[in-house]
Design a protein around this motif. Structure first.
Motif, short mmCIF file in Angstrom:
data_model
loop_
_atom_site.label_atom_id
_atom_site.label_comp_id
_atom_site.label_asym_id
_atom_site.label_seq_id
_atom_site.Cartn_x
_atom_site.Cartn_y
_atom_site.Cartn_z
N ALA A 562 0.86 -1.19 -0.02
CA ALA A 562 0.08 0.02 0.06
C ALA A 562 0.85 1.29 -0.04
N VAL A 563 0.64 2.18 -1.02
CA VAL A 563 1.21 3.40 -1.15
C VAL A 563 0.46 4.58 -0.68
N MET A 564 0.34 5.33 0.13
CA MET A 564 -0.45 6.41 0.40
C MET A 564 0.36 7.63 0.21
N SER A 565 -0.12 8.43 -1.04
CA SER A 565 0.89 9.64 -1.27
C SER A 565 -0.21 10.56 -2.30
N GLN A 566 0.19 11.62 -2.43
CA GLN A 566 -0.72 12.72 -3.24
C GLN A 566 -0.88 12.23 -4.67
N PHE A 567 0.07 11.78 -5.34
CA PHE A 567 -0.09 11.43 -6.72
C PHE A 567 0.12 9.74 -6.89
N ALA A 568 -0.51 9.26 -7.88
CA ALA A 568 -0.38 7.98 -7.99
C ALA A 568 1.13 7.41 -8.34
N PRO A 569 1.63 6.42 -7.90
CA PRO A 569 2.96 6.03 -8.31
C PRO A 569 3.22 5.97 -9.98
N GLY A 570 4.37 6.51 -10.26
CA GLY A 570 4.52 6.68 -11.94
C GLY A 570 5.29 5.51 -12.41
N VAL A 571 5.85 5.47 -13.78
CA VAL A 571 6.28 4.14 -14.29
C VAL A 571 7.41 3.78 -13.60
N GLY A 572 8.44 4.70 -13.33
CA GLY A 572 9.48 4.34 -12.62
C GLY A 572 9.17 3.24 -11.19
N TRP A 573 8.59 3.92 -10.61
CA TRP A 573 8.10 3.25 -9.12
C TRP A 573 7.63 1.84 -9.34
N ARG A 574 6.67 1.74 -10.24
CA ARG A 574 5.93 0.51 -10.74
C ARG A 574 7.12 -0.34 -11.48
N ARG A 575 7.89 0.08 -12.03
CA ARG A 575 9.07 -0.68 -12.43
C ARG A 575 9.81 -1.30 -11.41
N LEU A 576 10.40 -0.22 -10.40
CA LEU A 576 10.83 -0.74 -9.30
C LEU A 576 10.37 -2.01 -8.57
N ALA A 577 9.02 -1.75 -8.16
CA ALA A 577 8.26 -2.76 -7.48
C ALA A 577 8.27 -4.15 -8.27
N LYS A 578 8.24 -3.90 -9.66
CA LYS A 578 8.15 -5.25 -10.61
C LYS A 578 9.39 -5.97 -10.21
N ARG A 579 10.58 -5.27 -10.13
CA ARG A 579 11.98 -5.90 -10.02
C ARG A 579 11.87 -6.81 -8.85
N TYR A 580 11.38 -6.55 -7.90
CA TYR A 580 11.05 -7.27 -6.74
C TYR A 580 9.77 -8.25 -6.57
N GLY A 581 8.92 -8.21 -7.74
CA GLY A 581 7.80 -8.85 -7.83
C GLY A 581 6.81 -8.57 -6.88
N ARG A 582 6.65 -7.34 -6.80
CA ARG A 582 5.54 -6.71 -6.20
C ARG A 582 4.69 -5.60 -7.04
N LYS A 583 3.60 -5.51 -6.17
CA LYS A 583 2.48 -4.48 -7.11
C LYS A 583 2.21 -3.44 -6.17
N LEU A 584 1.92 -2.27 -6.56
CA LEU A 584 1.78 -1.11 -5.43
C LEU A 584 0.13 -0.78 -5.80
N VAL A 585 -0.35 -0.71 -4.62
CA VAL A 585 -1.71 -0.31 -4.37
C VAL A 585 -1.96 1.16 -4.05
N HIS A 586 -2.22 1.94 -4.81
CA HIS A 586 -2.22 3.58 -4.38
C HIS A 586 -3.42 3.90 -3.67
N VAL A 587 -3.39 4.71 -2.45
CA VAL A 587 -4.34 5.26 -1.82
C VAL A 587 -4.25 6.66 -1.70
N PRO A 588 -5.01 7.34 -2.40
CA PRO A 588 -4.82 8.82 -2.50
C PRO A 588 -5.03 9.23 -0.87
N ILE A 589 -3.99 10.19 -0.95
CA ILE A 589 -3.90 11.20 0.32
C ILE A 589 -5.27 12.09 0.65
N ALA A 590 -5.68 12.24 -0.48
CA ALA A 590 -6.99 13.32 -0.40
C ALA A 590 -7.99 12.75 0.17
#
Length: 622
Positions: A562-590
């Motif tokens: 789970a990633v709580m942030s103002q903006f959704a994770p970009g391509v670079g962050w998702r590529r980093l998560a995929k490197r470890y076999g993980r998937k990011l679930v974005h929770v908007p801080i708003a």
């Protein structure tokens, strides 16, 4: 002026409530709308020179104090015994919001004769009474206001007060012989008895004793709150409006709003991004609450205690303290060649340090001490001493804040799980069951068919053991120099890695510092991990957020993070998560209360577990 306020064709009486800016404005309106050739005020002649000299110093605030005649003591004098009695002084505040002072000030500017017609007395007897809120003058004419208080104006009972009334009535008859139009500004509680004494025509003369000469002092700016009838900030607004020729008709209310805006600016300047968001909606709620509190106390306008109480309950201690400091500010502080007088309630300190008891010759509504507990901001010198004693090798958290942030972590995790389940939701045409509720969007999309659609929300699959909270992204590394990993003290806490502001920048107590989260990673259930910020396996990333993300992907045992942030994770962050076999679930801080987020970001660092025993006495929220 209405006939009910005329003692005779030549004498007009203007009853006033002392210490009221609204009545000071009314005095000015009456004097400018009608023609007078003399102004009479309820002060003895001995005060004339000093009072007019003080008026000449306005807008600088001064006080005219007169020592009272001390009673002769027949007790044997002893050098070992000091006099236990406190000297008594009566005084006149040279306050621009005092109606009597406003009348004299305008009369001096228009070169009108002034008459001080009160009786000289050795010991002034104070008679304070509770009067209606002067704000009613905005809707009620002065003659109706004055007649409405007749039922609450008892006949003078003390011998001195009756003598003063008789003396002022006789002096008015004397003035009438030499002037055609006299304006008499008098206390609203005495005007019916003054009119009665004037019309009775008594010629009794009262002996006037010799009295001490009054002296003029400049008031210590820090104690103006105890002298002025209105708040010092509001008094300053009246004076500024006078100089700029702006309207001051509604300053008793509009001034409070302007004071709130100044408080908000001061609050933002002191706390910057650590303070609460003082939004227009919050200010509107604050004003409604202040109105209700004022009505409970049978007032139309709030006093300082009401404002502070409302500020504390709606915006926290620090905003209440900022409001109290702004309310005490008076913009005109030029130094005069006079001794400095320090004020308190019914007491004061002369320039030589002597403490005296005070009686106001122009008493307004009664003033009393009231208690409101606020945790004040520590002094700068104390903060420096606490910082010097700080041990960087002994740190721990404050348990109440641990509980709050863990609850919020659980809330974010549950929100992420629900988002994961949304991907599996199905919509179908309604047949026999509403299932998980009506799908409004699909129903409206097919409105022309006349069919209803329902949604089915299957249970979410999997779980989460890692939550990443990025409060400030992208984060400037210069703003968040403190980066550390904290291990759990018990099984109900998470393993926590975060970057934050330096705790040494703001000390709030001995061994207690405050910092602000920039971002944090929570692992629950807790587990031992190397320090994220020293682990070389994550040196390939560039930013603080990416390092936390890489650590979360590495240490998490679940597929989703789970990633709580103002903006959704970009391509670079998702590529980093995929490197470890993980998937990011974005929770908007708003999706969460911004005020709650702001409070959670601020946390306290204790210099050892022993500090927890007294930390609650120093820790305060903004």
């Amino acid at each position: 002026m209405h006939d009910v306020l005329r003692f005779s064709p030549r004498i007009s009486c203007l009853p006033v409530v002392h210490g009221s800016g609204d009545f000071a404005v009314e005095v000015r309106r009456v004097m400018l709308s009608e023609s007078f050739d003399c102004v009479a005020v309820p002060l003895p002649p001995s005060f004339r020179h000093a009072v007019e000299q003080g008026i000449g110093h306005l807008p600088q605030i001064t006080i005219v104090a007169q020592p009272e005649t001390e009673e002769y003591s027949t007790a044997d004098w002893s050098p070992e015994e000091s006099d236990p009695s406190t000297p008594q002084y009566s005084y006149v505040p040279i306050d621009p919001c005092q109606p009597v002072i406003a009348a004299l000030r305008l009369a001096m500017q228009e070169h009108l004769p002034r008459a001080f017609i009160d009786l000289e007395v050795e010991e002034f007897e104070l008679h304070g009474e509770v009067m209606p809120d002067p704000y009613a003058l905005k809707q009620v004419p002065i003659e109706q206001f004055a007649t409405a208080v007749l039922a609450g104006s008892p006949e003078p009972k003390s011998e001195q007060l009756r003598s003063r009334v008789q003396h002022m009535a006789r002096r008015l008859r004397e003035l009438e012989q030499g002037h055609r139009s006299i304006l008499f500004v008098c206390p609203i509680s005495l005007w019916p008895w003054l009119r009665e004494a004037y019309r009775a025509g008594s010629t009794d003369e009262f002996s006037e004793p010799a009295v001490f000469d009054p002296e003029l002092y400049q008031v210590d700016p820090a104690t103006l709150l105890f002298l002025l009838g209105e708040l010092p900030y509001l008094t300053g607004l009246y004076e500024q409006a006078r100089f700029s020729l702006d309207s001051d008709e509604n300053l008793s209310v509009d001034g409070v709003k302007e004071m709130l805006l100044s408080t908000r600016e001061k609050y933002r300047e002191e706390l910057k991004n650590r303070g609460r968001k003082i939004t227009p909606h919050l200010l509107a709620t604050f004003l409604k609450y202040v109105r209700n509190l004022s009505l409970i106390e049978r007032r139309m306008t709030p006093d300082l205690y009401t404002l502070i109480t409302a500020a504390k309950q709606l915006a926290g201690d620090q905003f209440a303290i900022s409001l109290a400091e702004v309310a005490r500010e008076y913009p005109f502080r030029e130094r005069l060649p006079l001794g400095e007088f320090k004020m308190s309630i019914e007491r004061g300190q002369l320039p030589d340090g002597k403490i005296v008891e005070l009686k106001n010759r122009l008493p307004g509504p009664p003033v009393t001490w009231r208690t409101c507990q606020l945790n004040r901001k520590p002094l700068k010198i104390d903060q420096e001493q606490w910082a010097m004693r700080w041990n960087p090798y002994s740190q721990c958290s404050w348990p109440p804040e641990d509980t709050a942030i863990e609850r919020f972590r659980t809330h974010v995790k549950d929100r992420a799980l629900s988002i994961m389940g949304n991907d599996l939701a199905k919509t179908e045409k309604f047949t026999t069951s509403l299932k998980d509720g009506l799908d409004i969007r699909e129903t409206l999309r097919n409105w022309h068919t006349g069919n209803l659609y329902v949604k089915e929300q299957p249970p979410s699959r999997g779980t989460l053991d890692c939550v990443l909270m990025l409060f400030d992204s992208p984060a400037d590394p210069r703003d968040y120099p403190w980066r550390i990993t904290w291990h759990a003290e018990h099984q109900d806490e998470s393993t926590l890695a975060f970057f934050a502001t330096s705790p040494g920048e703001e000390m709030v107590g001995p061994g207690i510092a405050m910092a602000t989260y920039g971002g944090a990673m929570f692992l629950f259930p807790p587990r031992p991990t190397p320090d994220v910020w020293q682990d070389r396996r994550f040196d390939f990333v560039d930013t603080l957020e990416e390092r936390l993300l890489a650590a979360a992907c590495f240490h998490s045992r679940q597929r989703h993070i789970a990633v709580m942030s103002q903006f959704a994770p970009g391509v670079g962050w998702r590529r980093l998560a995929k490197r470890y076999g993980r998937k990011l679930v974005h929770v908007p801080i708003a999706h969460f209360s911004q005020e709650a987020i702001q409070q959670l970001r601020m946390f306290h660092v204790l210099n050892g577990r022993q500090v927890r025993s007294y930390a609650e006495h120093f820790i305060r929220k903004a």
